[in-house]
Design a protein around this motif. Sequence first.
Motif, short mmCIF file in Angstrom:
data_model
loop_
_atom_site.label_atom_id
_atom_site.label_comp_id
_atom_site.label_asym_id
_atom_site.label_seq_id
_atom_site.Cartn_x
_atom_site.Cartn_y
_atom_site.Cartn_z
N ILE A 1 -29.81 37.81 -43.67
CA ILE A 1 -30.12 37.49 -42.27
C ILE A 1 -30.91 36.17 -42.18
N PHE A 2 -31.86 35.98 -43.10
CA PHE A 2 -32.59 34.70 -43.10
C PHE A 2 -31.65 33.56 -43.45
N GLY A 3 -30.74 33.79 -44.41
CA GLY A 3 -29.78 32.74 -44.78
C GLY A 3 -28.88 32.38 -43.61
N ALA A 4 -28.41 33.42 -42.90
CA ALA A 4 -27.53 33.17 -41.75
C ALA A 4 -28.30 32.41 -40.66
N GLY A 5 -29.57 32.74 -40.50
CA GLY A 5 -30.39 32.01 -39.52
C GLY A 5 -30.50 30.54 -39.90
N ALA A 6 -30.73 30.29 -41.19
CA ALA A 6 -30.89 28.90 -41.65
C ALA A 6 -29.56 28.16 -41.67
N GLY A 7 -28.47 28.89 -41.75
CA GLY A 7 -27.15 28.24 -41.80
C GLY A 7 -26.78 27.52 -40.52
N ARG A 8 -27.42 27.90 -39.44
CA ARG A 8 -27.18 27.22 -38.17
C ARG A 8 -28.17 26.08 -38.00
#
Lengths: 378, 76
Positions: free
Chosen positions: A285-292
């Motif tokens: 979830i943190f990775g997906a947040g940072a991916g944007r």
Amino acid sequence: MDVTLMVVVVVVTALIFDFTNGFHDTANAMATSIATGAFRPKTAVAIAACLNLTGAFLSVEVAKTISGGLVDETLINPVVVFAGLVGAILWNLVTWFLGLPSSSSHALFGGLIGATWVAGGIGAINFNAVLNKIVLPAVLAPVVAALIAVTATYLAFRVSARAEPGRVSRGFQLGQRVSASMLALAHGTNDAQKTMGVITLTLITAGMLAPGSAPPFWVVLSAGMAIGLGTYMGGWRIIRTLGRRVSDIHPTQGFSAETTSAAVILSSTHLGLPLSTTQVCTGSIFGAGAGRRMAAVHWGVAGRIVLAWSFTLPSAAVVGAAASWLAETGAVGVAVVAVTGAALASGIYVVSRRNAVTAANVNDIPQPSADLAADLAA
Amino acid sequence: MGIDWATLAAIAVVAAAAAVTVVLLVAFAIVGFSAPSGRRIDGLGDGGVSGARAAAVLCLVAAGLIVGYGLYLILA
């Protein structure tokens, strides 16, 4: 203390642990789906509960050891298991109250380590195994998941930028319904089995079941029901943290996070190095947040979660050790531990009601520092 | 006993390949289904829209097969 009575106490405590495991981990599969509107909150927890129950019946392979080699297994008796479970339950409740995701397995191992330490001294703990099976995977699992999720999310945004935004949202929301359901099913096959293992091995230790036996039907059913019921309760505080406090999650990110989590969990289980579901999902979830956009992630929340992870093992161990020390004195000690544990659990629940998070307000826009301060002050 | 770095690397590679592939296939499918019907779209001829939709269906089928394999792993 009578062995049969102690086994009954362990079974009941294990089912309570399974229940807390359920509501603690609902967020793993459903937090981002609820945040993006892929599922209504109540629908999400109902689906997760059904899939967890189904998962419990799909996988009934009992672990060969309770602690997985972290402690001297010959010292594990029903009293030690009871004390370890009490430590794990209380840590699960504390982290739930603070809205922080943490591994229920690590809490259980921490409780067992503390309880065994009291029973057999420091030599009974295999610190090398603790480092390699708990500490290092706890550091590596979320990092691996986050890196994959960053990549997947970035590419998904790049590719779907050519499409009409409304359709992109709807498309990924549909995808999330599948990916979240897969995660919930995988969770049921992994985590309900954990409690079944504890109960079955306790029954074997007490001579009530032949060595190597499969879990009896009532064990499978009760473990599945406990984790399913716990899941249905929602664990809304943790759902809000992962769904709303990490970042403003778009369906593209939700789908990427859930798909990454499912891929990491399934590949790790089948390649023989099981990783914590909670830590993988949180990392995704943190990775997906940072991916944007890196700056859109609330890294302070990450800091608090990492702090909770680093305290999981020692905190559960301290409670497990204290519970073991008291419980080993006999029936009165076990009763004192049970009553004290129930009183602490009730106290945490009562205090949580002052700042309740429910299906109705789980998606409210958060103010992390204010909410946390309110929780702590309550 | 040390951590099994080879297995960890294998997990990272397999999971990354599976996750990125599924996410990209679904993203391409969404782009394909977003192709406006009844008119030409960028870089595509008259048959472009139906071609884009057919490609989208193929992407979804491929993603479905990977998800199905994941389901098989859970059930097996």
